[in-house]
Design a protein around this motif. Structure first.
Motif, mmCIF file in Angstrom:
data_model
loop_
_atom_site.group_PDB
_atom_site.id
_atom_site.type_symbol
_atom_site.label_atom_id
_atom_site.label_comp_id
_atom_site.label_asym_id
_atom_site.label_seq_id
_atom_site.Cartn_x
_atom_site.Cartn_y
_atom_site.Cartn_z
ATOM 1 N N PRO A 142 0.799 -1.237 0.000
ATOM 2 C CA PRO A 142 0.000 0.000 0.000
ATOM 3 C C PRO A 142 0.829 1.284 0.000
ATOM 4 O O PRO A 142 0.309 2.340 -0.368
ATOM 5 C CB PRO A 142 -0.822 -0.132 1.288
ATOM 6 C CG PRO A 142 -0.926 -1.598 1.536
ATOM 7 C CD PRO A 142 0.406 -2.145 1.089
ATOM 8 N N ARG A 143 2.107 1.215 0.368
ATOM 9 C CA ARG A 143 2.930 2.427 0.341
ATOM 10 C C ARG A 143 3.149 2.936 -1.089
ATOM 11 O O ARG A 143 3.552 4.078 -1.294
ATOM 12 C CB ARG A 143 4.277 2.151 1.011
ATOM 13 C CG ARG A 143 4.196 2.025 2.528
ATOM 14 C CD ARG A 143 5.536 1.688 3.132
ATOM 15 N NE ARG A 143 6.018 0.376 2.693
ATOM 16 C CZ ARG A 143 7.169 -0.169 3.084
ATOM 17 N NH1 ARG A 143 7.971 0.502 3.905
ATOM 18 N NH2 ARG A 143 7.530 -1.357 2.652
ATOM 19 N N ASN A 144 2.857 2.083 -2.067
ATOM 20 C CA ASN A 144 2.955 2.506 -3.469
ATOM 21 C C ASN A 144 1.706 3.233 -3.955
ATOM 22 O O ASN A 144 1.654 3.660 -5.103
ATOM 23 C CB ASN A 144 3.191 1.286 -4.374
ATOM 24 C CG ASN A 144 4.524 0.627 -4.127
ATOM 25 O OD1 ASN A 144 5.471 1.271 -3.673
ATOM 26 N ND2 ASN A 144 4.619 -0.660 -4.429
ATOM 27 N N TRP A 145 0.708 3.337 -3.099
ATOM 28 C CA TRP A 145 -0.572 3.937 -3.485
ATOM 29 C C TRP A 145 -0.722 5.307 -2.824
ATOM 30 O O TRP A 145 -0.043 5.613 -1.838
ATOM 31 C CB TRP A 145 -1.733 3.041 -3.065
ATOM 32 C CG TRP A 145 -1.590 1.613 -3.471
ATOM 33 C CD1 TRP A 145 -0.823 1.105 -4.482
ATOM 34 C CD2 TRP A 145 -2.225 0.489 -2.849
ATOM 35 N NE1 TRP A 145 -0.943 -0.257 -4.533
ATOM 36 C CE2 TRP A 145 -1.797 -0.671 -3.553
ATOM 37 C CE3 TRP A 145 -3.118 0.348 -1.776
ATOM 38 C CZ2 TRP A 145 -2.240 -1.949 -3.209
ATOM 39 C CZ3 TRP A 145 -3.571 -0.920 -1.444
ATOM 40 C CH2 TRP A 145 -3.118 -2.050 -2.152
ATOM 41 N N PRO A 146 -1.623 6.147 -3.325
ATOM 42 C CA PRO A 146 -1.807 7.493 -2.768
ATOM 43 C C PRO A 146 -2.124 7.471 -1.274
ATOM 44 O O PRO A 146 -2.791 6.557 -0.767
ATOM 45 C CB PRO A 146 -2.981 8.051 -3.571
ATOM 46 C CG PRO A 146 -2.892 7.338 -4.886
ATOM 47 C CD PRO A 146 -2.434 5.943 -4.550
ATOM 48 N N GLU A 147 -1.659 8.486 -0.585
ATOM 49 C CA GLU A 147 -1.903 8.629 0.853
ATOM 50 C C GLU A 147 -3.219 9.339 1.145
ATOM 51 O O GLU A 147 -3.732 9.269 2.259
ATOM 52 C CB GLU A 147 -0.773 9.435 1.498
ATOM 53 C CG GLU A 147 0.585 8.768 1.463
ATOM 54 C CD GLU A 147 1.637 9.637 2.111
ATOM 55 O OE1 GLU A 147 1.832 9.506 3.334
ATOM 56 O OE2 GLU A 147 2.259 10.458 1.395
ATOM 57 N N SER A 148 -3.726 10.071 0.170
ATOM 58 C CA SER A 148 -4.905 10.898 0.389
ATOM 59 C C SER A 148 -5.991 10.521 -0.608
ATOM 60 O O SER A 148 -5.690 10.266 -1.785
ATOM 61 C CB SER A 148 -4.534 12.384 0.217
ATOM 62 O OG SER A 148 -5.653 13.214 0.399
ATOM 63 N N PRO A 149 -7.240 10.430 -0.112
ATOM 64 C CA PRO A 149 -7.737 10.630 1.258
ATOM 65 C C PRO A 149 -7.140 9.611 2.236
ATOM 66 O O PRO A 149 -6.552 8.626 1.805
ATOM 67 C CB PRO A 149 -9.245 10.436 1.121
ATOM 68 C CG PRO A 149 -9.545 10.604 -0.331
ATOM 69 C CD PRO A 149 -8.343 10.120 -1.056
ATOM 70 N N SER A 150 -7.331 9.886 3.504
ATOM 71 C CA SER A 150 -6.646 9.105 4.535
ATOM 72 C C SER A 150 -6.998 7.618 4.490
ATOM 73 O O SER A 150 -6.206 6.780 4.922
ATOM 74 C CB SER A 150 -6.963 9.674 5.924
ATOM 75 O OG SER A 150 -8.352 9.635 6.179
ATOM 76 N N ASP A 151 -8.178 7.266 3.976
ATOM 77 C CA ASP A 151 -8.564 5.858 3.906
ATOM 78 C C ASP A 151 -8.443 5.293 2.489
ATOM 79 O O ASP A 151 -9.019 4.253 2.180
ATOM 80 C CB ASP A 151 -9.978 5.653 4.450
ATOM 81 C CG ASP A 151 -11.040 6.385 3.639
ATOM 82 O OD1 ASP A 151 -10.683 7.346 2.915
ATOM 83 O OD2 ASP A 151 -12.226 6.007 3.720
ATOM 84 N N TYR A 152 -7.691 5.973 1.607
ATOM 85 C CA TYR A 152 -7.528 5.492 0.225
ATOM 86 C C TYR A 152 -6.965 4.073 0.214
ATOM 87 O O TYR A 152 -7.501 3.170 -0.439
ATOM 88 C CB TYR A 152 -6.607 6.438 -0.548
ATOM 89 C CG TYR A 152 -6.451 6.101 -2.020
ATOM 90 C CD1 TYR A 152 -7.064 6.872 -2.994
ATOM 91 C CD2 TYR A 152 -5.674 5.019 -2.455
ATOM 92 C CE1 TYR A 152 -6.923 6.579 -4.352
ATOM 93 C CE2 TYR A 152 -5.527 4.712 -3.795
ATOM 94 C CZ TYR A 152 -6.155 5.495 -4.742
ATOM 95 O OH TYR A 152 -6.016 5.186 -6.079
ATOM 96 N N ARG A 153 -5.873 3.873 0.933
ATOM 97 C CA ARG A 153 -5.208 2.572 0.884
ATOM 98 C C ARG A 153 -6.076 1.470 1.483
ATOM 99 O O ARG A 153 -6.138 0.355 0.942
ATOM 100 C CB ARG A 153 -3.861 2.680 1.603
ATOM 101 C CG ARG A 153 -2.884 3.609 0.881
ATOM 102 C CD ARG A 153 -1.631 3.893 1.683
ATOM 103 N NE ARG A 153 -0.665 4.681 0.901
ATOM 104 C CZ ARG A 153 0.479 5.138 1.366
ATOM 105 N NH1 ARG A 153 0.827 4.888 2.636
ATOM 106 N NH2 ARG A 153 1.284 5.836 0.587
#
Length: 342
Positions: A142-153
């Motif tokens: 999941p660190r490869n995915w967007p951080e925002s919104p906070s529950d995106y990952r």
């Protein structure tokens, strides 16, 4: 940083004409489609024999259908669409570029615009995308995915698990509709390699010249897709393009090439494309379910007989994918290369 022009940037610059590299050849440009048809809608809560019969018809005639009462929480579908749109429309470009795909790899995860990295002469799609590697869990980072919104990952992980369960369920029903044991696909394919691709199709000043996604059939086993209310997905049926009208609570099922091989051509993979819109941006989320690259795919022996001879040769899935990326999308030419001469 990836030195590729983002389609969203082109659209926001208000160009009156699309650049030449996005203009499709005359025979590939969108034309008036058949508006009297739509893909079948299959209610998964339908009793067994009726459900199997409906699936059989849809898989033979279309290779594509909507499913309703699919048990995936509707809130999860809506949140996935909402977060996907948020990345493209609310995230500043410098932050988006932090997730850029690796141009040297066709299978790179992240934010991209050009699918075929090795073909410089390919007409480009009017599309940006974000590709997530979600299954097996060893690929999921999941660190490869967007951080925002906070529950995106968290949303992507939840959506991944829901789509995986639905893909297994639908393939089990498809197996039974052919008289095969329910786990036939699962036993042959093994654990899915799953990618979730959020595609963003900006408004286009010349939709009559462009495509959001060129005509192709998917190369894996099964694709599950949701789209927003703009619409733009089209499926080829009997030589005519049929627009898949959006159904908010439904999920589109697209059979892919390996399923056509496994069913010995009894069921067909769906040739599909995406058209562009002059006024509105469109978003879709496609979840691809593929075998591992080492899996050998072949027609089910139970579906081969004197009256229904074997139509396809065996293929190692990784070789099929390499061929697809080398030749590029164009209908089913990659699948047709597996046909046995009769």
């Amino acid at each position: 940083m990836e030195a590729v022009t983002r389609v969203q940037n082109l659209a926001e610059s208000k160009l009156p004409h699309v650049p030449a590299q996005y203009i499709q050849p005359l025979h590939d440009r969108p034309t008036t489609q058949n508006s009297s048809l739509n893909i079948p809608v299959i209610d998964l809560s339908t009793p067994g024999d009726f459900l199997r019969g409906a699936l059989c018809g849809a898989c033979r005639e279309w290779g594509a259908f909507h499913v309703t009462n699919h048990s995936v929480p509707l809130e999860v579908l809506r949140r996935m669409r909402r977060h996907g749109r948020s990345f493209f429309e609310e995230t500043p470009m410098p932050d988006k570029l932090k997730y850029s795909c690796d141009l040297t790899s066709a299978a790179s995860e992240g934010y991209g615009s050009k699918m075929l990295v090795s073909k410089n002469d390919t007409v480009l799609d009017w599309r940006d995308y974000f590709d997530h590697h979600t299954l097996p869990l060893s690929r999921r980072n999941p660190r490869n995915w967007p951080e925002s919104p906070s529950d995106y990952r968290r949303t992507v992980e939840e959506y991944s698990d829901q789509m995986n369960a639905l893909a297994e369920r639908v393939l089990g029903l498809i197996s039974e509709s052919l008289g095969l044991k329910r786990d036939y696909f699962k036993d042959l394919v093994g654990e899915f390699y799953q990618n979730i691709t959020v595609s963003y199709y900006p408004a286009c000043p010349q939709p009559e010249l462009t495509l959001g996604l060129q005509s192709h059939s998917d190369f894996g086993v099964i694709t599950l897709l949701i789209q927003d209310d703009v619409g733009g997905l089209q499926v080829l049926k009997d030589g005519e393009w049929v627009t898949v009208e959006p159904l908010d609570d439904a999920i589109v099922v697209l059979l892919s090439d390996q399923t056509q091989v496994i069913t010995n051509g009894e069921y067909i993979s769906a040739i599909h494309r995406a058209i562009t819109n002059p006024n509105k941006a469109r978003l879709s989320v496609a979840t691809f379910h593929d075998p591992a690259k080492t899996v050998k795919i072949s027609p089910a022996s139970e579906l081969v007989s004197e009256s229904s001879p074997r139509r396809y040769r065996d293929v190692v899935y990784g070789d099929y994918v390499s061929s697809w990326y080398t030749k590029g999308p164009e209908g089913k030419r990659n699948l047709d290369a597996l046909l046995l001469n009769s």
